[in-house]
Design a protein around this motif. Structure first.
Motif, PDB file in Angstrom:
ATOM      1  N   HIS A  46      45.079  31.707  29.581  1.00 13.86           N
ATOM      2  CA  HIS A  46      45.204  31.626  30.879  1.00 13.86           C
ATOM      3  C   HIS A  46      45.791  32.971  31.380  1.00 13.86           C
ATOM      4  O   HIS A  46      45.383  33.451  32.422  1.00 13.86           O
ATOM      5  CB  HIS A  46      46.305  30.572  31.204  1.00 13.86           C
ATOM      6  CG  HIS A  46      46.802  30.553  32.462  1.00 13.86           C
ATOM      7  ND1 HIS A  46      48.056  31.235  33.077  1.00 13.86           N
ATOM      8  CD2 HIS A  46      46.243  29.988  33.914  1.00 13.86           C
ATOM      9  CE1 HIS A  46      48.382  30.979  34.227  1.00 13.86           C
ATOM     10  NE2 HIS A  46      47.176  30.481  34.811  1.00 13.86           N
ATOM     11  N   GLN A  47      46.605  33.492  30.461  1.00  9.11           N
ATOM     12  CA  GLN A  47      47.235  34.691  30.814  1.00  9.11           C
ATOM     13  C   GLN A  47      45.959  35.882  30.811  1.00  9.11           C
ATOM     14  O   GLN A  47      46.018  36.750  31.748  1.00  9.11           O
ATOM     15  CB  GLN A  47      48.034  35.444  29.856  1.00  9.11           C
ATOM     16  CG  GLN A  47      49.571  34.520  30.119  1.00  9.11           C
ATOM     17  CD  GLN A  47      50.646  35.099  29.009  1.00  9.11           C
ATOM     18  OE1 GLN A  47      50.305  35.986  28.450  1.00  9.11           O
ATOM     19  NE2 GLN A  47      51.529  34.293  28.758  1.00  9.11           N
ATOM     20  N   LEU A  48      45.045  35.643  29.912  1.00 10.64           N
ATOM     21  CA  LEU A  48      44.183  36.593  29.941  1.00 10.64           C
ATOM     22  C   LEU A  48      43.095  36.743  31.058  1.00 10.64           C
ATOM     23  O   LEU A  48      42.579  37.723  31.504  1.00 10.64           O
ATOM     24  CB  LEU A  48      43.592  36.572  28.370  1.00 10.64           C
ATOM     25  CG  LEU A  48      42.217  37.629  28.184  1.00 10.64           C
ATOM     26  CD1 LEU A  48      42.751  39.088  27.711  1.00 10.64           C
ATOM     27  CD2 LEU A  48      41.601  37.125  26.967  1.00 10.64           C
ATOM     28  N   THR A  49      43.030  35.470  31.487  1.00  9.71           N
ATOM     29  CA  THR A  49      41.980  35.289  32.603  1.00  9.71           C
ATOM     30  C   THR A  49      42.747  35.803  33.967  1.00  9.71           C
ATOM     31  O   THR A  49      41.927  36.633  34.459  1.00  9.71           O
ATOM     32  CB  THR A  49      41.654  33.801  32.801  1.00  9.71           C
ATOM     33  OG1 THR A  49      41.479  32.980  31.433  1.00  9.71           O
ATOM     34  CG2 THR A  49      40.636  33.497  33.752  1.00  9.71           C
ATOM     35  N   MET A  50      43.828  35.693  33.900  1.00  9.19           N
ATOM     36  CA  MET A  50      44.509  36.264  35.160  1.00  9.19           C
ATOM     37  C   MET A  50      44.667  37.759  35.055  1.00  9.19           C
ATOM     38  O   MET A  50      44.129  38.414  36.011  1.00  9.19           O
ATOM     39  CB  MET A  50      46.096  35.754  34.828  1.00  9.19           C
ATOM     40  CG  MET A  50      46.332  34.455  35.454  1.00  9.19           C
ATOM     41  SD  MET A  50      45.740  33.910  37.241  1.00  9.19           S
ATOM     42  CE  MET A  50      44.505  32.648  36.580  1.00  9.19           C
ATOM     43  N   LYS A  51      44.848  38.249  33.915  1.00  6.06           N
ATOM     44  CA  LYS A  51      44.571  39.772  33.641  1.00  6.06           C
ATOM     45  C   LYS A  51      43.132  40.210  34.101  1.00  6.06           C
ATOM     46  O   LYS A  51      43.188  41.252  34.813  1.00  6.06           O
ATOM     47  CB  LYS A  51      44.971  40.184  32.193  1.00  6.06           C
ATOM     48  CG  LYS A  51      45.160  41.804  31.966  1.00  6.06           C
ATOM     49  CD  LYS A  51      46.502  42.132  32.630  1.00  6.06           C
ATOM     50  CE  LYS A  51      46.643  43.472  32.659  1.00  6.06           C
ATOM     51  NZ  LYS A  51      47.884  43.989  33.202  1.00  6.06           N
ATOM     52  N   ALA A  52      42.164  39.558  33.435  1.00  2.81           N
ATOM     53  CA  ALA A  52      40.932  39.822  33.750  1.00  2.81           C
ATOM     54  C   ALA A  52      40.468  39.737  35.134  1.00  2.81           C
ATOM     55  O   ALA A  52      39.854  40.733  35.892  1.00  2.81           O
ATOM     56  CB  ALA A  52      39.818  38.909  33.088  1.00  2.81           C
ATOM     57  N   ARG A  53      40.759  38.735  35.825  1.00  5.02           N
ATOM     58  CA  ARG A  53      40.511  38.643  37.241  1.00  5.02           C
ATOM     59  C   ARG A  53      41.270  39.855  38.029  1.00  5.02           C
ATOM     60  O   ARG A  53      40.700  40.318  38.942  1.00  5.02           O
ATOM     61  CB  ARG A  53      41.273  37.221  37.936  1.00  5.02           C
ATOM     62  CG  ARG A  53      41.014  36.985  39.156  1.00  5.02           C
ATOM     63  CD  ARG A  53      41.433  35.767  39.672  1.00  5.02           C
ATOM     64  NE  ARG A  53      40.440  34.582  39.395  1.00  5.02           N
ATOM     65  CZ  ARG A  53      40.568  33.403  39.300  1.00  5.02           C
ATOM     66  NH1 ARG A  53      41.799  32.901  39.434  1.00  5.02           N
ATOM     67  NH2 ARG A  53      39.654  32.559  39.200  1.00  5.02           N
ATOM     68  N   PRO A  61      37.833  44.855  45.538  1.00  3.37           N
ATOM     69  CA  PRO A  61      38.676  43.732  46.233  1.00  3.37           C
ATOM     70  C   PRO A  61      37.422  42.612  46.608  1.00  3.37           C
ATOM     71  O   PRO A  61      37.889  41.331  46.705  1.00  3.37           O
ATOM     72  CB  PRO A  61      39.384  44.218  47.523  1.00  3.37           C
ATOM     73  CG  PRO A  61      39.387  45.530  47.056  1.00  3.37           C
ATOM     74  CD  PRO A  61      38.110  46.055  46.413  1.00  3.37           C
ATOM     75  N   GLN A  62      36.271  43.006  46.740  1.00  2.00           N
ATOM     76  CA  GLN A  62      35.539  41.956  47.374  1.00  2.00           C
ATOM     77  C   GLN A  62      34.839  41.069  46.060  1.00  2.00           C
ATOM     78  O   GLN A  62      34.104  40.151  46.149  1.00  2.00           O
ATOM     79  CB  GLN A  62      34.108  42.634  47.897  1.00  2.00           C
ATOM     80  CG  GLN A  62      34.375  43.333  48.834  1.00  2.00           C
ATOM     81  CD  GLN A  62      35.270  42.837  50.077  1.00  2.00           C
ATOM     82  OE1 GLN A  62      34.944  41.606  50.626  1.00  2.00           O
ATOM     83  NE2 GLN A  62      36.129  43.424  50.937  1.00  2.00           N
ATOM     84  N   ASN A  63      34.983  41.475  45.071  1.00  2.00           N
ATOM     85  CA  ASN A  63      34.823  40.996  43.747  1.00  2.00           C
ATOM     86  C   ASN A  63      35.284  39.994  42.979  1.00  2.00           C
ATOM     87  O   ASN A  63      36.659  39.917  43.504  1.00  2.00           O
ATOM     88  CB  ASN A  63      34.426  42.218  42.614  1.00  2.00           C
ATOM     89  CG  ASN A  63      33.101  41.895  41.831  1.00  2.00           C
ATOM     90  OD1 ASN A  63      32.744  40.691  41.636  1.00  2.00           O
ATOM     91  ND2 ASN A  63      32.863  42.859  40.945  1.00  2.00           N
ATOM     92  N   ASP A  64      34.943  39.083  42.467  1.00  2.00           N
ATOM     93  CA  ASP A  64      35.902  38.404  41.736  1.00  2.00           C
ATOM     94  C   ASP A  64      35.366  37.859  40.308  1.00  2.00           C
ATOM     95  O   ASP A  64      34.014  38.048  40.155  1.00  2.00           O
ATOM     96  CB  ASP A  64      35.988  36.763  42.471  1.00  2.00           C
ATOM     97  CG  ASP A  64      37.141  36.139  42.282  1.00  2.00           C
ATOM     98  OD1 ASP A  64      37.224  34.848  42.555  1.00  2.00           O
ATOM     99  OD2 ASP A  64      37.970  36.463  41.237  1.00  2.00           O
TER     100      ASP A  64
END
Lengths: 95, 801
Positions: A46-53, A61-64
């Motif tokens: 979860h932390q890694l995904t937040m960081k990656a996002r 900023p338009q990307n996700d």
């Protein structure tokens, strides 16, 4: 029921070791592993995904973030993020 | 313009009236000359001053030598203006006259041209008088004349002086006065300039300076520590599972996930082709050097004299420690009548270390000769062994574990306990009393056993095979107080040629119920010697097996005497891992079996375990391989629990089986070695073995699968050779054989000490333990070896059908 079916289908793929569904706070909702391992995977990924996002969005900023794949020696961890949930699948690549 | 005397002028009409040179009246193109008196011009200049037309040439007019000046009307504007003024007399004359002459000439020429048609007679030129035009003056001017008369000099000299030799000498010019003149340089004062003024630039630097430093600004940050992970309760989980959002999430996400999963299934993107090529080269090219390199060999003259090694076990965690059990070397006939054998020499299990090949590190005292022993998988300091008389013995070496780990340094100063043997009959063998005695420090420590099983309930014949069962085998559901200590429960299974298979349970601590209903020995409980750990004190002499299985066919009523057995799922975890899924306890529905009667008061209601396979293979004394199931079911006829499932029996081997082992890679492949041949079986195939070797000249006495390569196994022979079989290379003969010793091989045990070091321990009939190092080709599997061996086995299965 649909939920079950989809999860079962994913789990039935060749080489899949585990499937975990995590909510937005990092708490696992649904898993096929034992508790302690699940909790570990959920928290870390979860932390890694937040960081990656946040990385992706900082650059543009338009990307996700749509998908995150971590390939290790033993298996591959695939994370599909969404607004509220996270789907984590661990698979052994075919050898 | 070329004519310096011509001055172009503009005459205004006023001027033209005054001087009567009006254009087209007084002065025309043909009659363009007009003579004007000088005085008139001067008069006009005075009256009209600057506006007079003659003003520009005023100076010329005043200097004019003659009386009358010529003004010419320039109709064609030859000189730029309508009149021009001629400034000199000569020019005036020329202008006035030549036009007349040219006019005249022109007329004459016209007349002449008309008459020139006639031929002119030749007239020689008439001499005309010289007319001087002034050229004599020029000539005279140019000619050079002597102005002064020339002076003549005559110089003479005496004739003899001419041509005389002359000598030249050098003379410094400065010696003769005034012979030269020099201009020395001197400082001329007039040229020295004194600098009275100089430009100098000065830069001013301000005294003010700016400097800055960075200080550590600690800003407050929230930190939190979590002690246990947050988890949702079951209701919350259910709630979120059924929420709409989750459904939407899954529908949107599962496609991406499936794509990724399929990608992985199709191919492995990170496969390194270069590395794989290198591995292929190694295996396919040429004949690799296959050998077992002798590493060390151990023997002890004191304890192993005239003895043979019956079993080898590597210490599971400590590197380089091997344990070896010895027993008397008996001929074949004597082996049958073991019960009459009396002890003469202390039987021990010796612990050898790689670092000290002369002295064993540890010795475990055994009540009898040990036929086989094993380290406990969950706790490597517990060792269980099976004796020749049918008892099961337990040791606890946790006190000496540190010593084993520091085996490099020679042990010193540890007091050893000696043993006084009590030569009692077999029925009364109970305990030995240890006495401590001073011995020198090179003697290895003798460790006494902790517990022996009760004789009454043990086997009647030697225990030939002993295995530890993994954690999740629970044959008996204990009382509730007991379940918490599930991790420490240990289970053993032993078999013996008395046609029984016993399951033993080692409860962790004392059971209060057990003691109460215990059938105490006839008052002959000795106190344990002080330095023996009392781990299993509660078991000592009252240890009973949990379950006893009689191997007899229900209908034929034949009995089998198992020598070796192999259970299906024997995974040894040397580190406790939580990942092992705890399965439900195995519960066998039985009430009547007298053999399950235990000291524990707990239930007899046991349910059948769903997932664990309860099948097992057994190799018997007579060379049969029996495949059976220990699920107890009640036989309807005799109301006795018997093995209900159909057993399968094959007789391939003519002599007793000495090895029955599952492949570490394939759970359903068994290797059986006995007599003159060996065979490979697959569980579930009832026709016969997949592979059966031909009868060999000598007897095969030991066998073991290789731990690292799926298709390789070792067979020991009675002539001291080891045959290495590689299923992928040749199946009709060994791919390699090597002679290890002169006597027969009794046991083979390979071990992987590290990824680079693979050992195989081979014991022979003389009591020598050889440790050999397996070369890399034998220890490292090629890339697809697992799959290749699997293919081979499946092919063989197909051929059988």
């Amino acid at each position: 029921a649909e939920v079950e079916e989809t999860l079962k289908r994913i789990q039935a793929h060749r080489g899949v070791v585990a499937t975990i569904v995590v909510n937005a706070e990092g708490i696992p909702i649904r898993t096929t592993l034992d508790n302690s391992t699940t909790v570990q995977y959920a928290g870390l990924l979860h932390q890694l995904t937040m960081k990656a996002r946040s990385t992706v969005r900082d650059i543009d900023p338009q990307n996700d973030l749509t998908f995150l794949r971590i390939r290790s020696k033993k298996h591959e961890i695939m994370v599909a993020p969404d607004k509220e949930y996270l789907l984590i699948v661990i698979q052994n690549p075919c050898e | 313009i070329g004519h310096p005397e011509i001055f172009p002028l503009v005459f205004t009409t006023k001027t033209q009236e005054i001087f009567n040179c009006r254009v087209d009246e007084d002065v025309t193109e043909e009659n363009c000359f007009k003579l004007i008196k000088k005085e008139d011009i001067i008069q006009d200049l005075k009256t009209r001053a600057t506006i007079s037309d003659f003003h520009p040439i005023k100076k010329v007019v005043l200097e004019y030598p003659g009386e009358e000046l010529l003004v010419v009307f320039d109709a064609k504007f030859q000189y730029g203006q309508n009149f021009y003024f001629v400034a000199s007399e000569e020019a005036k004359e020329n202008l006035l006259k030549p036009p007349e002459t040219t006019e005249e000439k022109g007329e004459k020429e016209e007349e002449n041209r008309e008459e020139t048609l006639e031929i002119h007679p030749y007239k020689p030129p008439v001499h005309k008088p010289w007319v001087s035009l002034g050229s004599e003056k020029e000539v005279e001017e140019e000619s050079v004349k002597d102005t002064v008369t020339k002076i003549k000099y005559m110089i003479s000299r005496v004739r003899k002086k001419f041509g005389a030799p002359i000598t030249f000498t050098d003379k410094n010019a400065s010696q003769v006065k005034d012979s030269y003149f020099e201009c020395t340089s001197y400082q001329d004062k007039t040229f020295s300039i004194k600098i009275l003024e100089k430009d100098v630039g000065v830069q001013m630097v301000p005294k003010v300076r700016e400097a800055s430093t960075q200080t550590k600004w600690t800003y407050p940050k929230n930190a939190a520590t979590q002690y246990f992970p947050r988890q949702l309760s079951n209701e919350e989980k259910e709630e979120s599972l059924s929420s709409e959002k989750l459904k939407e999430f899954l529908t949107s996400v599962h496609l991406r996930m499936e794509i990724a999963l399929q990608q992985n299934e199709i191919m492995n993107a990170f496969f390194d082709d270069w590395k794989a090529l290198a591995e292929d080269e190694n295996s396919s090219g040429g004949k690799p050097d296959v050998y077992l390199k002798a590493y060390q060999s151990f023997t002890d003259l004191q304890y192993l004299k005239d003895r043979t090694i019956s079993c080898i076990c590597w210490h599971p965690t400590i590197y380089g420690i091997i344990a070896v059990s010895a027993r008397d070397r008996l001929s074949y006939k004597e082996q049958v009548n073991l019960s009459d054998k009396s002890l003469l020499q202390q039987s021990v299990i010796l612990f050898w270390s790689f670092f000290d090949s002369m002295h064993p590190q540890l010795m475990l005292e055994c009540p009898e000769d040990i036929f086989c022993f094993q380290f406990s998988p969950s706790d490597p300091s517990i060792i269980a062994g099976g004796c020749i008389n049918g008892q099961v013995v337990l040791w606890d070496i946790s006190q000496h574990e540190e010593k084993l780990q520091n085996a490099k340094t020679v042990a010193d100063g540890i007091k050893i306990t000696a043993v006084s043997t009590v030569n009692a009959s077999i029925l009364n063998i109970l305990q030995y009393i240890c006495m401590s005695g001073g011995k020198n420090s090179t003697e290895p420590t003798l460790v006494r056993y902790c517990a022996v099983s009760s004789i009454q309930y043990s086997h009647k014949k030697p225990v030939t095979d002993i295995h530890w069962l993994p954690d999740y085998f629970e044959d008996n559901q204990m009382a509730a107080t007991f379940d918490k200590r599930a991790e420490t429960r240990l289970q053993l299974v032993t078999c013996s040629p008395d046609c029984s298979v016993l399951f033993w349970n080692i409860p962790a601590t004392k059971l209060p119920e057990q003691l109460s209903s215990d059938k105490v020995r006839e008052g002959e409980i000795f106190d344990m010697p002080p330095d023996v750990p009392d781990t299993f004190k509660h078991l000592d002499l009252c240890w009973k097996p949990l379950v006893k299985i009689n191997l007899c066919e229900s209908d034929i009523n034949t009995e089998y005497g198992p020598v070796r057995m192999s259970l299906r799922e024997l995974h040894y975890h040397y580190k406790t891992s939580e990942k092992v899924q705890s399965l439900n306890t195995l519960e066998v529905p039985t009430k009547e079996s007298p053999y399950t009667e235990m000291g524990t008061s707990s239930s007899k209601n046991l349910k059948v375990l769903q997932n664990i396979s309860t099948d097992f293979f057994v190799g018997t004394v007579d060379g049969e391989i029996v495949y059976s199931d220990w699920k107890m079911e009640i036989d309807s006829d005799s109301a006795k629990p018997v093995i209900q499932k159909h057993t399968q029996k094959d007789t391939i081997h003519t002599e007793t089986i000495n090895t029955l082992q599952r492949s570490p890679f394939f759970k359903d492949i068994i290797l059986s070695v006995g007599g003159r041949n060996f065979a490979i079986w697959k569980e579930g195939i009832t026709n016969g073995p997949i592979l059966q070797s031909s009868c060999s000249a000598g007897r095969n006495t030991a066998g073991h699968w290789s731990l690292t390569r799926p298709g390789v196994f070792f067979i020991g022979r009675d002539d001291g050779n080891i045959d290495i079989w590689d299923l992928l290379k040749k199946t009709h003969e060994p791919s390699h054989f090597q002679n290890i010793s002169e006597s027969m091989i009794t046991f083979i045990s390979p071990w992987t000490a590290s990824p680079k070091q693979h050992f195989v321990a081979v014991s022979d009939g003389l009591g020598v333990l050889h440790v050999l190092e397996i070369c890399q080709t034998l220890s490292h599997p090629s890339r697809n070896e697992h799959a290749d061996v699997l293919d081979y086995l499946e092919r063989e299965v197909k051929y059988l059908k």
